[in-house]
Design a protein around this motif. Structure first.
Motif, PDB file in Angstrom:
ATOM      1  N   LEU A  83      -3.908   0.120  12.186  1.00 19.09           N
ATOM      2  CA  LEU A  83      -2.527   0.467  11.857  1.00 19.09           C
ATOM      3  C   LEU A  83      -1.629  -0.136  12.929  1.00 19.09           C
ATOM      4  N   LEU A  84      -0.760  -1.028  12.530  1.00 20.27           N
ATOM      5  CA  LEU A  84       0.110  -1.738  13.462  1.00 20.27           C
ATOM      6  C   LEU A  84       1.550  -1.259  13.301  1.00 20.27           C
ATOM      7  N   VAL A  98      -2.752  -2.742   8.535  1.00 26.28           N
ATOM      8  CA  VAL A  98      -1.678  -2.097   7.783  1.00 26.28           C
ATOM      9  C   VAL A  98      -0.462  -2.034   8.690  1.00 26.28           C
ATOM     10  N   ILE A  99       0.622  -2.650   8.268  1.00 29.01           N
ATOM     11  CA  ILE A  99       1.854  -2.664   9.044  1.00 29.01           C
ATOM     12  C   ILE A  99       2.647  -1.399   8.729  1.00 29.01           C
ATOM     13  N   TYR A 123       1.210  -3.672   3.851  1.00 28.86           N
ATOM     14  CA  TYR A 123       2.443  -3.061   4.353  1.00 28.86           C
ATOM     15  C   TYR A 123       2.546  -1.678   3.745  1.00 28.86           C
ATOM     16  N   LEU A 124       2.775  -0.681   4.574  1.00 30.61           N
ATOM     17  CA  LEU A 124       2.925   0.684   4.100  1.00 30.61           C
ATOM     18  C   LEU A 124       4.325   0.835   3.516  1.00 30.61           C
ATOM     19  N   MET A 138       0.853  -1.172   0.000  1.00 33.09           N
ATOM     20  CA  MET A 138       0.000   0.000   0.000  1.00 33.09           C
ATOM     21  C   MET A 138       0.897   1.232   0.000  1.00 33.09           C
ATOM     22  N   LYS A 139       0.545   2.178  -0.825  1.00 37.00           N
ATOM     23  CA  LYS A 139       1.294   3.432  -0.866  1.00 37.00           C
ATOM     24  C   LYS A 139       0.665   4.423   0.096  1.00 37.00           C
ATOM     25  N   CYS A 140       1.457   5.383   0.489  1.00 33.39           N
ATOM     26  CA  CYS A 140       1.027   6.405   1.434  1.00 33.39           C
ATOM     27  C   CYS A 140      -0.235   7.117   0.947  1.00 33.39           C
TER      28      CYS A 140
END
Length: 101
Positions: A18-19, A58-59, A84-85, A1-3
């Motif tokens: 959000l982890l 979302v990591i 994953y960010l 995943m993008k910002c």
């Protein structure tokens, strides 16, 4: 995943978790709002205190390798919706600093 996709995803899925898997000392020095902090070493043992396997997660971590390890651990625990960010969102304010007051 993008910002750039993070805020849109949060609007579409308000229960998105959000982890932050940074170590507690790193997290406390630079906390982010709206994140759950479980350090990578403790993740396998305490994830069930904050997360459920049907959560979308979302990591968030500055270390790419830590993100992949966290995803692997969550997948092994039964999670199916893991992201994953890929970018550091601190520059674009998608992740806001938490106030320690």
């Amino acid at each position: 995943m993008k910002c750039s996709d993070l805020r849109l995803a949060q609007k579409e899925c308000p229960e998105l978790k959000l982890l932050d898997v940074r170590d507690v000392s790193e997290f406390m020095a630079n906390p982010w709002k709206e994140t759950i902090n479980i350090s990578l070493g403790r993740l396998s043992y305490v994830w069930d205190q904050e997360l459920k396997t049907d959560d979308s997660v979302v990591i968030v971590t500055p270390k790419r390798s830590a993100g992949f390890l966290a995803a692997r651990k969550l997948k092994k625990a039964g999670f199916t919706s893991i992201f994953y960010l890929q970018e550091d969102c601190t520059a674009c304010n998608s992740l806001q600093r938490a106030s320690m007051n």
